[in-house]
Enzyme design. Structure first.
Site, PDB file in Angstrom:
ATOM      1  N   ALA A  65       0.867  -1.178   0.000  1.00  0.00           N
ATOM      2  CA  ALA A  65       0.000   0.000   0.000  1.00  0.00           C
ATOM      3  C   ALA A  65       0.905   1.229   0.000  1.00  0.00           C
ATOM      4  O   ALA A  65       2.046   1.170   0.463  1.00  0.00           O
ATOM      5  CB  ALA A  65      -0.876  -0.015   1.239  1.00  0.00           C
ATOM      6  N   GLY A 110       0.575  -5.015   0.758  1.00  0.00           N
ATOM      7  CA  GLY A 110      -0.597  -5.085  -0.124  1.00  0.00           C
ATOM      8  C   GLY A 110      -0.299  -5.784  -1.440  1.00  0.00           C
ATOM      9  O   GLY A 110      -1.211  -6.317  -2.083  1.00  0.00           O
ATOM     10  N   GLU A 113      -0.638  -9.343  -0.671  1.00  0.00           N
ATOM     11  CA  GLU A 113      -2.085  -9.573  -0.484  1.00  0.00           C
ATOM     12  C   GLU A 113      -2.822  -9.601  -1.828  1.00  0.00           C
ATOM     13  O   GLU A 113      -3.726 -10.418  -2.034  1.00  0.00           O
ATOM     14  CB  GLU A 113      -2.665  -8.477   0.422  1.00  0.00           C
ATOM     15  CG  GLU A 113      -2.139  -8.572   1.847  1.00  0.00           C
ATOM     16  CD  GLU A 113      -2.596  -7.412   2.710  1.00  0.00           C
ATOM     17  OE1 GLU A 113      -2.156  -6.265   2.439  1.00  0.00           O
ATOM     18  OE2 GLU A 113      -3.374  -7.628   3.637  1.00  0.00           O
ATOM     19  N   GLU A 133       4.437  -5.217   7.334  1.00  0.00           N
ATOM     20  CA  GLU A 133       3.657  -4.173   8.018  1.00  0.00           C
ATOM     21  C   GLU A 133       4.110  -3.921   9.452  1.00  0.00           C
ATOM     22  O   GLU A 133       4.017  -2.799   9.934  1.00  0.00           O
ATOM     23  CB  GLU A 133       2.159  -4.519   7.996  1.00  0.00           C
ATOM     24  CG  GLU A 133       1.488  -4.327   6.642  1.00  0.00           C
ATOM     25  CD  GLU A 133       1.576  -5.524   5.715  1.00  0.00           C
ATOM     26  OE1 GLU A 133       2.357  -6.452   5.990  1.00  0.00           O
ATOM     27  OE2 GLU A 133       0.850  -5.524   4.699  1.00  0.00           O
TER      28      GLU A 133
HETATM   29  N1  COA Z   1       4.584   3.154  -0.506  1.00  0.00           N
HETATM   30  C1  COA Z   1       4.997   4.310  -1.041  1.00  0.00           C
HETATM   31  N2  COA Z   1       6.138   4.445  -1.738  1.00  0.00           N
HETATM   32  C2  COA Z   1       6.903   3.352  -1.889  1.00  0.00           C
HETATM   33  C3  COA Z   1       6.544   2.108  -1.359  1.00  0.00           C
HETATM   34  C4  COA Z   1       5.317   2.026  -0.635  1.00  0.00           C
HETATM   35  N3  COA Z   1       4.866   0.881  -0.120  1.00  0.00           N
HETATM   36  N4  COA Z   1       7.516   1.213  -1.654  1.00  0.00           N
HETATM   37  C5  COA Z   1       8.429   1.875  -2.371  1.00  0.00           C
HETATM   38  N5  COA Z   1       8.080   3.171  -2.510  1.00  0.00           N
HETATM   39  C6  COA Z   1       8.805   4.237  -3.209  1.00  0.00           C
HETATM   40  C7  COA Z   1       9.983   4.735  -2.407  1.00  0.00           C
HETATM   41  O1  COA Z   1       9.563   5.701  -1.441  1.00  0.00           O
HETATM   42  C8  COA Z   1      10.830   5.331  -3.497  1.00  0.00           C
HETATM   43  O2  COA Z   1      10.291   6.579  -3.877  1.00  0.00           O
HETATM   44  P1  COA Z   1      11.267   7.873  -4.112  1.00  0.00           P
HETATM   45  O3  COA Z   1      12.185   7.441  -5.228  1.00  0.00           O
HETATM   46  O4  COA Z   1      10.330   8.970  -4.489  1.00  0.00           O
HETATM   47  O5  COA Z   1      11.999   8.085  -2.820  1.00  0.00           O
HETATM   48  C9  COA Z   1      10.620   4.377  -4.663  1.00  0.00           C
HETATM   49  O6  COA Z   1       9.401   3.725  -4.390  1.00  0.00           O
HETATM   50  C10 COA Z   1      11.698   3.345  -4.797  1.00  0.00           C
HETATM   51  O7  COA Z   1      11.822   2.646  -3.577  1.00  0.00           O
HETATM   52  P2  COA Z   1      13.199   2.493  -2.765  1.00  0.00           P
HETATM   53  O8  COA Z   1      12.877   2.263  -1.326  1.00  0.00           O
HETATM   54  O9  COA Z   1      14.130   3.627  -3.081  1.00  0.00           O
HETATM   55  O10 COA Z   1      13.776   1.160  -3.433  1.00  0.00           O
HETATM   56  P3  COA Z   1      14.795   0.120  -2.770  1.00  0.00           P
HETATM   57  O11 COA Z   1      15.228  -0.785  -3.871  1.00  0.00           O
HETATM   58  O12 COA Z   1      15.852   0.821  -1.991  1.00  0.00           O
HETATM   59  O13 COA Z   1      13.909  -0.712  -1.714  1.00  0.00           O
HETATM   60  C11 COA Z   1      11.968  -1.931  -0.978  1.00  0.00           C
HETATM   61  C12 COA Z   1      12.867  -1.550  -2.166  1.00  0.00           C
HETATM   62  C13 COA Z   1      10.764  -2.679  -1.566  1.00  0.00           C
HETATM   63  C14 COA Z   1      12.705  -2.861  -0.017  1.00  0.00           C
HETATM   64  C15 COA Z   1      11.504  -0.654  -0.238  1.00  0.00           C
HETATM   65  O14 COA Z   1      10.989   0.259  -1.177  1.00  0.00           O
HETATM   66  C16 COA Z   1      10.441  -0.871   0.817  1.00  0.00           C
HETATM   67  O15 COA Z   1      10.747  -1.379   1.898  1.00  0.00           O
HETATM   68  N6  COA Z   1       9.189  -0.476   0.518  1.00  0.00           N
HETATM   69  C17 COA Z   1       8.083  -0.545   1.461  1.00  0.00           C
HETATM   70  C18 COA Z   1       7.608  -1.956   1.617  1.00  0.00           C
HETATM   71  C19 COA Z   1       6.499  -2.015   2.645  1.00  0.00           C
HETATM   72  O16 COA Z   1       6.693  -1.747   3.823  1.00  0.00           O
HETATM   73  N7  COA Z   1       5.303  -2.361   2.180  1.00  0.00           N
HETATM   74  C20 COA Z   1       4.152  -2.497   3.048  1.00  0.00           C
HETATM   75  C21 COA Z   1       3.384  -1.243   3.052  1.00  0.00           C
HETATM   76  S1  COA Z   1       1.973  -1.384   4.129  1.00  0.00           S
END
Ligand code: COA
Length: 258
Positions: A65, A110, A113, A133
């Site tokens: 999400a 999400g 999910e 989460e």
């Molecule tokens: N919501 C909003 N933005 C998200 C996102 C999310 N769930 N997951 C990734 N993004 C965005 C990042 O903020 C970043 O945006 P920016 O370039 O404007 O800063 C872009 O996507 C790229 O992500 P980034 O974190 O730089 O990539 P990474 O390769 O370093 O890491 C992940 C990849 C997937 C490990 C990391 O993005 C992450 O942990 N995301 C969240 C996962 C999460 O907690 N999901 C559950 C949500 S309830």
């Protein structure tokens, strides 16, 4: 027509691609609105026989999400958000047409999910699954606590849910979370191969398989009774007569969907 997804209909297979690669295809309110519109098409358009859901770009299916929308929400808003997400994913799970997730990278929160609400999943070798989460002080809200237990068992599910751990594609395969792991280049082709076979079968029978299998996890239904009713519904079709006649005449059945 859509701003956050791409759609394509080819040979009866409708592909929905979540298209926010810069944000790793995170599910914001716009994606949910588009996804629901696309599901309207799936339910209403007879030319659509089956569906693939995937993510744009080489890195992510859906990374969860959209966290940037969280801080403005009240507790009441969070309940509405969770319920609306669950309802969207119920529409996927209960679709009478098969929906397959092609998981092409991160399927987190999400995203995991969403993949789990599909009828089955195919992963590319770089896929990663998890429910992170708890890192955000949260739990999954779009059915993840329920479907992860259904798909991989309570012990493995609770370990993933409580630790925010991520599993790779090979582990997801060994857990039964995905049916196949293929190279990224072959991901859509593998789904297309399977859906082409399913699309050649009697559509009402296919829909009734979904309905009966879903009843296993629906405490408002008796699964065996659901099966009896679904069996009778499929029995009472032109395609059932065509299927039996074609078998007896040693020819390939031509199904009409009636
Ligand atoms: N919501 C909003 N933005 C998200 C996102 C999310 N769930 N997951 C990734 N993004 C965005 C990042 O903020 C970043 O945006 P920016 O370039 O404007 O800063 C872009 O996507 C790229 O992500 P980034 O974190 O730089 O990539 P990474 O390769 O370093 O890491 C992940 C990849 C997937 C490990 C990391 O993005 C992450 O942990 N995301 C969240 C996962 C999460 O907690 N999901 C559950 C949500 S309830």
């Amino acid at each position: 027509m859509y701003t956050t997804i791409l759609t394509n209909l080819e040979n009866g297979i409708f592909t929905i691609t979540i298209n926010r690669p810069d944000k790793l295809n995170a599910l914001n309110s716009g994606v949910f609105a588009d996804l629901n519109k696309a599901l309207d098409e799936v339910y209403q358009n007879d030319a659509i026989r089956s569906v693939i859901i995937t993510g744009a770009g080489p890195k992510a299916f859906v990374a969860g999400a959209d966290i940037s929308e969280f801080n403005q929400l009240s507790k009441a808003d969070s309940m509405t958000l969770s319920k609306a997400g669950q309802d969207t994913f119920f529409r996927i799970e209960n679709s009478p047409k098969p929906i397959v997730a092609c998981v092409n990278g991160f399927a987190l929160g999400g995203g995991c999910e969403l993949a789990m609400s599909c009828h089955f999943r195919i992963a590319s070798e770089n896929a990663r699954f998890g429910q992170p989460e708890v890192n955000l002080g949260l739990i999954p809200g779009y059915g993840g606590t329920q479907r992860l237990v259904q798909l991989i068992g309570k012990g493995r599910a609770l370990e993933l849910l409580m630790s925010a751990g991520m599993i790779d594609a090979a582990t997801a395969l060994s857990y039964g979370l995905v049916n196949y792991v293929v190279t990224a280049e072959n991901l859509l082709a593998k789904a297309t191969e399977i859906l082409t076979i399913i699309n050649s079968k009697a559509p009402i029978a296919v829909a009734k398989c979904i309905e009966a299998a879903n009843a296993v996890f629906d405490e408002t239904k008796d699964g065996y009774n659901t099966e009896v009713k679904a069996f009778a519904d499929s029995f009472d079709t032109e395609d059932r007569i065509e299927g039996a006649t074609a078998f007896l005449e040693k020819r390939k059945a031509i199904f009409s969907g009636k």
